[in-house]
Design a protein around this motif. Structure first.
Motif, PDB file in Angstrom:
ATOM      1  N   UNK A 159       0.825  -1.212   0.000  1.00 14.04           N
ATOM      2  CA  UNK A 159       0.000   0.000   0.000  1.00 14.04           C
ATOM      3  C   UNK A 159       0.859   1.262   0.000  1.00 14.04           C
ATOM      4  N   UNK A 160       2.139   1.129   0.268  1.00 16.29           N
ATOM      5  CA  UNK A 160       3.048   2.278   0.238  1.00 16.29           C
ATOM      6  C   UNK A 160       3.478   2.625  -1.184  1.00 16.29           C
ATOM      7  N   UNK A 161       3.225   1.717  -2.145  1.00 13.78           N
ATOM      8  CA  UNK A 161       3.698   1.919  -3.512  1.00 13.78           C
ATOM      9  C   UNK A 161       2.813   2.904  -4.276  1.00 13.78           C
ATOM     10  N   UNK A 162       3.430   3.646  -5.185  1.00 14.32           N
ATOM     11  CA  UNK A 162       2.662   4.517  -6.072  1.00 14.32           C
ATOM     12  C   UNK A 162       2.017   3.717  -7.191  1.00 14.32           C
ATOM     13  N   UNK A 163       2.712   2.674  -7.640  1.00 12.44           N
ATOM     14  CA  UNK A 163       2.168   1.829  -8.702  1.00 12.44           C
ATOM     15  C   UNK A 163       2.645   0.393  -8.491  1.00 12.44           C
ATOM     16  N   UNK A 164       1.785  -0.542  -8.832  1.00 10.04           N
ATOM     17  CA  UNK A 164       2.130  -1.963  -8.841  1.00 10.04           C
ATOM     18  C   UNK A 164       1.950  -2.456 -10.269  1.00 10.04           C
ATOM     19  N   UNK A 165       3.038  -2.866 -10.897  1.00 12.64           N
ATOM     20  CA  UNK A 165       3.009  -3.379 -12.272  1.00 12.64           C
ATOM     21  C   UNK A 165       3.028  -4.902 -12.228  1.00 12.64           C
ATOM     22  N   UNK A 166       2.036  -5.522 -12.874  1.00 11.57           N
ATOM     23  CA  UNK A 166       1.895  -6.984 -12.838  1.00 11.57           C
ATOM     24  C   UNK A 166       2.007  -7.522 -14.257  1.00 11.57           C
ATOM     25  N   UNK A 167       3.050  -8.290 -14.512  1.00  9.86           N
ATOM     26  CA  UNK A 167       3.264  -8.864 -15.841  1.00  9.86           C
ATOM     27  C   UNK A 167       2.704 -10.283 -15.895  1.00  9.86           C
ATOM     28  N   UNK A 168       2.210 -10.664 -17.074  1.00  9.70           N
ATOM     29  CA  UNK A 168       1.714 -12.027 -17.310  1.00  9.70           C
ATOM     30  C   UNK A 168       0.594 -12.393 -16.341  1.00  9.70           C
ATOM     31  N   UNK A 169      -0.402 -11.554 -16.282  1.00 11.27           N
ATOM     32  CA  UNK A 169      -1.544 -11.781 -15.407  1.00 11.27           C
ATOM     33  C   UNK A 169      -2.236 -13.077 -15.812  1.00 11.27           C
ATOM     34  N   UNK A 170      -2.390 -13.982 -14.892  1.00 11.10           N
ATOM     35  CA  UNK A 170      -3.020 -15.266 -15.204  1.00 11.10           C
ATOM     36  C   UNK A 170      -3.707 -15.810 -13.968  1.00 11.10           C
ATOM     37  N   UNK A 171      -4.849 -16.408 -14.171  1.00 10.74           N
ATOM     38  CA  UNK A 171      -5.601 -16.974 -13.053  1.00 10.74           C
ATOM     39  C   UNK A 171      -5.822 -18.457 -13.312  1.00 10.74           C
TER      40      UNK A 171
END
Length: 337
Positions: free
Chosen positions: A130-142
């Motif tokens: 929650x301290x991050x300005x942005x969270x980048x998530x590569x290869x989103x998969x469920x």
């Protein structure tokens, strides 16, 4: 005596896990300016423009807004989802977003994110991210309902705390998990995830349907052992012993497991005996690929690790990606000796 990965037992602190959430080194110097859109694919230039716009919106969102008595209030984080086939530069754009945003910021694959939650615990992960300005998530998969619900809860809480989310995948948010699970709880979570993102399509040649290039012929066990002995920083492991060791380590430690290794040599490779072993190999392959560590083996070819039955299942994309990456690393090993 040659070192073995099977003898390594890395200890990784929560702080280190967060600090290591950065793009792979191959994307250290990328930017929006270095992305060259294909003139025949107008969606690529549009994706660059929308990614730039996302950065500006994310910066404004994180700066907060004044409330009734001039006290800053946390704004909702914004979301961007880059969808498209392989080889169209989605990770390049995601890493460009990361570089363009002010710190603190984090970059991880979807799998690394779920491993982080598993290692830290859900509330601890929320607190730290929650301290991050942005969270980048590569290869989103469920790939299973459990991961879906964890990530849905995580992203919902983070965006409410002002964290902006950028993600890439080859599947639209509303279609994640499609064809795998029909449980109503799962579908409900999918809709929550879809609502977080603005989806941008990045078109271009789709390399998913190309045949994988042939795998190099395996070496003899004697040659692999000799190569490990002659290479400074190399490791030499028996395939079954390595797989057994991976089962004892949390996947969040795999990155540290291969840290500083110059060459991975494995003897006695054969098809994975079950899905759990196969999925650990996928994670190891990703960490080796990120670190650009060459791999050479004896036994079966590297494109025979995942059986036809596995490739016909819900984890097909993971297994094909891991195979492609292992083959690339094995060719790297061939050219380096």
């Amino acid at each position: 005596m040659v070192a073995r990965l099977s003898d390594r037992n890395p200890v990784v602190s929560p702080e280190q896990l967060i600090e290591e959430m950065v793009p792979p080194s191959t994307f250290d110097s990328v930017s929006f300016d270095s992305y060259i859109p294909d003139p025949n694919e107008p969606s690529q230039a549009e994706a660059v423009a929308r990614a730039r716009d996302f950065v500006e919106r994310a910066k404004k969102s994180r700066s907060g807004k004044k409330g009734l008595f001039s006290r800053k209030q946390t704004s909702q984080g914004v979301g961007l989802y880059l969808d498209g086939g392989f080889g169209v530069g989605k990770t390049h754009l995601l890493a460009s977003i990361y570089h363009a945003m002010p710190a603190p910021k984090s970059f991880a694959t979807f799998v690394e994110l779920t491993h982080l939650v598993g290692a830290l615990g859900f509330m601890n992960a929320v607190e730290r991210l929650s301290e991050q300005n942005v969270l980048c998530i590569d290869e989103f998969e469920l790939d299973d309902p459990g991961d879906t619900m964890i990530v849905s809860r995580l992203l919902t809480e983070l965006t409410a705390k002002g964290v902006s989310i950028a993600a890439t995948s080859n599947t639209l948010p509303g279609q994640l998990g499609e064809g795998r699970f029909a449980a109503q709880d799962f579908l409900r979570e999918i809709k929550k995830l879809s609502a977080i993102f603005e989806t941008i399509r990045v078109d271009g040649p789709d390399y998913r349907h190309r045949d994988l290039p042939p795998a190099p012929e395996p070496r003899s066990s004697e040659d692999v052992a000799a190569l490990a002995e002659a290479t400074e920083g190399a490791t030499f492991d028996d395939f079954d012993e390595l797989c057994a060791h991976l089962a004892k380590l949390h996947p969040s430690k795999y990155k540290e497991l291969v840290d500083g290794v110059s060459l991975v040599c494995i003897s006695g490779v054969h098809p994975a005996k079950d899905q759990s072993v196969a999925l650990r190999i996928v994670v190891l392959a990703d960490r080796l690929y990120d670190a650009n560590i060459p791999v050479t083996v004896s036994g079966a070819k590297l494109d025979e690790i995942f059986t036809d039955e596995m490739l016909a299942g819900g984890y097909r994309k993971k297994y094909l990606r891991a195979t492609s990456r292992l083959l690339a690393l094995s060719r790297f090993a061939e050219s380096a000796v």
